[in-house]
Design a protein around this motif. Structure first.
Motif, PDB file in Angstrom:
ATOM      1  N   VAL A 284       0.860  -1.189   0.000  1.00 32.01           N
ATOM      2  CA  VAL A 284       0.000   0.000   0.000  1.00 32.01           C
ATOM      3  C   VAL A 284       0.896   1.239   0.000  1.00 32.01           C
ATOM      4  CG1 VAL A 284      -1.793   1.281   1.229  1.00 32.01           C
ATOM      5  CG2 VAL A 284      -1.824  -1.234   1.234  1.00 32.01           C
ATOM      6  N   ILE A 285       0.863   1.955  -1.105  1.00 28.53           N
ATOM      7  CA  ILE A 285       1.731   3.120  -1.295  1.00 28.53           C
ATOM      8  C   ILE A 285       0.950   4.399  -0.995  1.00 28.53           C
ATOM      9  CG2 ILE A 285       3.195   4.359  -2.964  1.00 28.53           C
ATOM     10  CD1 ILE A 285       4.131   1.453  -2.390  1.00 28.53           C
ATOM     11  N   ASP A 286       1.554   5.282  -0.211  1.00 26.23           N
ATOM     12  CA  ASP A 286       0.957   6.595   0.015  1.00 26.23           C
ATOM     13  C   ASP A 286       1.051   7.346  -1.309  1.00 26.23           C
ATOM     14  OD1 ASP A 286       0.981   9.518   0.481  1.00 26.23           O
ATOM     15  OD2 ASP A 286       0.779   8.962   2.594  1.00 26.23           O
ATOM     16  N   PRO A 287      -0.092   7.674  -1.935  1.00 35.72           N
ATOM     17  CA  PRO A 287      -0.070   8.277  -3.266  1.00 35.72           C
ATOM     18  C   PRO A 287       0.642   9.624  -3.343  1.00 35.72           C
ATOM     19  CG  PRO A 287      -2.319   7.699  -2.608  1.00 35.72           C
ATOM     20  CD  PRO A 287      -1.442   7.485  -1.426  1.00 35.72           C
ATOM     21  N   GLU A 288       0.646  10.371  -2.268  1.00 37.08           N
ATOM     22  CA  GLU A 288       1.282  11.689  -2.291  1.00 37.08           C
ATOM     23  C   GLU A 288       2.795  11.597  -2.121  1.00 37.08           C
ATOM     24  OE1 GLU A 288      -1.764  14.979  -0.732  1.00 37.08           O
ATOM     25  OE2 GLU A 288      -1.116  13.591   0.836  1.00 37.08           O
ATOM     26  N   ILE A 289       3.239  10.614  -1.352  1.00 38.65           N
ATOM     27  CA  ILE A 289       4.668  10.513  -1.028  1.00 38.65           C
ATOM     28  C   ILE A 289       5.375   9.461  -1.881  1.00 38.65           C
ATOM     29  CG2 ILE A 289       6.320  10.066   0.855  1.00 38.65           C
ATOM     30  CD1 ILE A 289       4.180  11.140   2.776  1.00 38.65           C
ATOM     31  N   GLY A 290       4.647   8.438  -2.317  1.00 37.74           N
ATOM     32  CA  GLY A 290       5.228   7.417  -3.174  1.00 37.74           C
ATOM     33  C   GLY A 290       5.997   6.335  -2.429  1.00 37.74           C
TER      34      GLY A 290
ATOM     35  N   GLU B  50      -7.381  -6.208  13.175  1.00 37.96           N
ATOM     36  CA  GLU B  50      -7.536  -4.793  13.488  1.00 37.96           C
ATOM     37  C   GLU B  50      -6.193  -4.114  13.233  1.00 37.96           C
ATOM     38  OE1 GLU B  50      -9.312  -2.642  17.279  1.00 37.96           O
ATOM     39  OE2 GLU B  50      -7.238  -3.271  17.597  1.00 37.96           O
ATOM     40  N   ILE B  51      -6.233  -3.071  12.408  1.00 34.74           N
ATOM     41  CA  ILE B  51      -5.019  -2.336  12.068  1.00 34.74           C
ATOM     42  C   ILE B  51      -5.159  -0.919  12.607  1.00 34.74           C
ATOM     43  CG2 ILE B  51      -3.602  -1.454  10.168  1.00 34.74           C
ATOM     44  CD1 ILE B  51      -4.899  -3.890   8.549  1.00 34.74           C
ATOM     45  N   LYS B  52      -4.278  -0.566  13.523  1.00 35.23           N
ATOM     46  CA  LYS B  52      -4.267   0.800  14.051  1.00 35.23           C
ATOM     47  C   LYS B  52      -3.173   1.550  13.319  1.00 35.23           C
ATOM     48  CE  LYS B  52      -6.120  -0.259  18.574  1.00 35.23           C
ATOM     49  NZ  LYS B  52      -5.906  -0.237  20.024  1.00 35.23           N
ATOM     50  N   MET B  53      -3.559   2.650  12.731  1.00 38.82           N
ATOM     51  CA  MET B  53      -2.606   3.417  11.937  1.00 38.82           C
ATOM     52  C   MET B  53      -2.898   4.897  12.044  1.00 38.82           C
ATOM     53  SD  MET B  53      -3.899   3.170   7.994  1.00 38.82           S
ATOM     54  CE  MET B  53      -2.719   4.431   7.559  1.00 38.82           C
ATOM     55  N   THR B  54      -1.980   5.677  11.553  1.00 36.81           N
ATOM     56  CA  THR B  54      -2.166   7.120  11.488  1.00 36.81           C
ATOM     57  C   THR B  54      -1.891   7.562  10.060  1.00 36.81           C
ATOM     58  OG1 THR B  54      -1.692   9.165  12.660  1.00 36.81           O
ATOM     59  CG2 THR B  54       0.215   7.795  12.077  1.00 36.81           C
ATOM     60  N   LEU B  55      -2.002   8.841   9.837  1.00 36.21           N
ATOM     61  CA  LEU B  55      -1.672   9.431   8.537  1.00 36.21           C
ATOM     62  C   LEU B  55      -0.651  10.530   8.772  1.00 36.21           C
ATOM     63  CD1 LEU B  55      -5.325   9.624   7.223  1.00 36.21           C
ATOM     64  CD2 LEU B  55      -3.565   8.042   6.430  1.00 36.21           C
ATOM     65  N   THR B  56       0.027  10.929   7.715  1.00 37.76           N
ATOM     66  CA  THR B  56       1.061  11.958   7.880  1.00 37.76           C
ATOM     67  C   THR B  56       0.461  13.290   8.290  1.00 37.76           C
ATOM     68  OG1 THR B  56       0.998  12.390   5.509  1.00 37.76           O
ATOM     69  CG2 THR B  56       2.713  10.900   6.304  1.00 37.76           C
ATOM     70  N   THR B  57      -0.785  13.553   7.865  1.00 37.60           N
ATOM     71  CA  THR B  57      -1.473  14.774   8.286  1.00 37.60           C
ATOM     72  C   THR B  57      -2.916  14.440   8.630  1.00 37.60           C
ATOM     73  OG1 THR B  57      -2.130  15.330   6.030  1.00 37.60           O
ATOM     74  CG2 THR B  57      -0.086  16.314   6.832  1.00 37.60           C
ATOM     75  N   MET B  58      -3.461  15.163   9.581  1.00 39.40           N
ATOM     76  CA  MET B  58      -4.809  14.876  10.056  1.00 39.40           C
ATOM     77  C   MET B  58      -5.867  15.036   8.969  1.00 39.40           C
ATOM     78  SD  MET B  58      -6.573  16.196  13.537  1.00 39.40           S
ATOM     79  CE  MET B  58      -5.758  15.235  14.795  1.00 39.40           C
TER      80      MET B  58
ATOM     81  N   PRO C 264      -6.392  14.108   2.417  1.00 38.50           N
ATOM     82  CA  PRO C 264      -7.514  13.911   1.505  1.00 38.50           C
ATOM     83  C   PRO C 264      -7.573  12.499   0.912  1.00 38.50           C
ATOM     84  CG  PRO C 264      -5.789  15.180   0.438  1.00 38.50           C
ATOM     85  CD  PRO C 264      -5.370  14.999   1.870  1.00 38.50           C
ATOM     86  N   LEU C 265      -6.497  11.745   1.069  1.00 43.13           N
ATOM     87  CA  LEU C 265      -6.443  10.415   0.476  1.00 43.13           C
ATOM     88  C   LEU C 265      -6.659   9.298   1.500  1.00 43.13           C
ATOM     89  CD1 LEU C 265      -3.487  11.182  -1.911  1.00 43.13           C
ATOM     90  CD2 LEU C 265      -5.880  10.908  -2.527  1.00 43.13           C
ATOM     91  N   ALA C 266      -7.169   9.637   2.668  1.00 39.21           N
ATOM     92  CA  ALA C 266      -7.395   8.645   3.721  1.00 39.21           C
ATOM     93  C   ALA C 266      -8.263   7.489   3.232  1.00 39.21           C
ATOM     94  CB  ALA C 266      -8.021   9.296   4.952  1.00 39.21           C
ATOM     95  N   ASP C 267      -9.343   7.790   2.508  1.00 36.97           N
ATOM     96  CA  ASP C 267     -10.246   6.743   2.019  1.00 36.97           C
ATOM     97  C   ASP C 267      -9.555   5.847   0.997  1.00 36.97           C
ATOM     98  OD1 ASP C 267     -12.222   7.722   3.654  1.00 36.97           O
ATOM     99  OD2 ASP C 267     -13.271   8.810   2.068  1.00 36.97           O
ATOM    100  N   VAL C 268      -8.753   6.442   0.136  1.00 35.71           N
ATOM    101  CA  VAL C 268      -8.028   5.672  -0.884  1.00 35.71           C
ATOM    102  C   VAL C 268      -7.066   4.695  -0.203  1.00 35.71           C
ATOM    103  CG1 VAL C 268      -6.341   5.849  -2.769  1.00 35.71           C
ATOM    104  CG2 VAL C 268      -8.219   7.487  -2.615  1.00 35.71           C
ATOM    105  N   ILE C 269      -6.314   5.195   0.760  1.00 36.49           N
ATOM    106  CA  ILE C 269      -5.344   4.365   1.476  1.00 36.49           C
ATOM    107  C   ILE C 269      -6.061   3.250   2.233  1.00 36.49           C
ATOM    108  CG2 ILE C 269      -3.638   4.340   3.351  1.00 36.49           C
ATOM    109  CD1 ILE C 269      -2.846   7.214   2.402  1.00 36.49           C
ATOM    110  N   THR C 270      -7.166   3.582   2.897  1.00 38.19           N
ATOM    111  CA  THR C 270      -7.928   2.591   3.655  1.00 38.19           C
ATOM    112  C   THR C 270      -8.446   1.481   2.741  1.00 38.19           C
ATOM    113  OG1 THR C 270      -8.561   4.287   5.250  1.00 38.19           O
ATOM    114  CG2 THR C 270      -9.857   2.276   5.259  1.00 38.19           C
ATOM    115  N   GLU C 271      -8.980   1.837   1.600  1.00 37.75           N
ATOM    116  CA  GLU C 271      -9.475   0.830   0.652  1.00 37.75           C
ATOM    117  C   GLU C 271      -8.339  -0.070   0.166  1.00 37.75           C
ATOM    118  OE1 GLU C 271     -12.621  -0.030  -0.019  1.00 37.75           O
ATOM    119  OE2 GLU C 271     -13.080   1.459   1.517  1.00 37.75           O
TER     120      GLU C 271
END
Length: 111
Positions: free
Chosen positions: A25-31, A52-60, A63-70
């Motif tokens: 799973v690649i962060d689309p903004e950072i690559g 259960e996967i507990k994770m965070t994002l680089t910023t609160m 905008p790509l949270a849903d894409v990454i989650t899927e």
């Protein structure tokens, strides 16, 4: 008390398989993948195959949270032991570049 489904070694191997799947799973903004970015805080697996996967994002406000989650759901579905998955976003502790792997730091030119 029921007999455990997996031995400790088997559970460790399954969690490694889950982490390997999450590396796709690649962060689309950072690559860079979410594991090397240090976004995965915890992975838990029940005897029934609930992951259960507990994770965070680089910023609160990412905008790509849903894409990454899927992408996470699609990736962990490939691990046979996982029957159901849930991604829980957590904001504590806050993500910093200190959580990144050496690979991610080199790729992004961070020392």
């Amino acid at each position: 008390m029921s007999e455990e489904k997996w031995t400790e070694d088997e559970l460790k191997e399954i969690k490694e398989d889950i982490m390997s799947a999450l590396e796709t799973v690649i962060d689309p903004e950072i690559g860079i993948d979410i594991v090397n970015l240090g976004l995965i805080y915890e992975v838990n697996l029940s005897e029934e195959g609930y992951c259960e996967i507990k994770m965070t994002l680089t910023t609160m406000g990412c905008p790509l949270a849903d894409v990454i989650t899927e992408q996470i759901y699609a990736a962990v579905k490939e691990v046979d032991a996982v029957k159901e998955a849930e991604v829980k976003l957590v904001w504590y502790p806050a993500w910093t570049t200190d959580r990144m792997s050496r690979y991610a730091r080199i790729s992004l030119g961070i020392r």
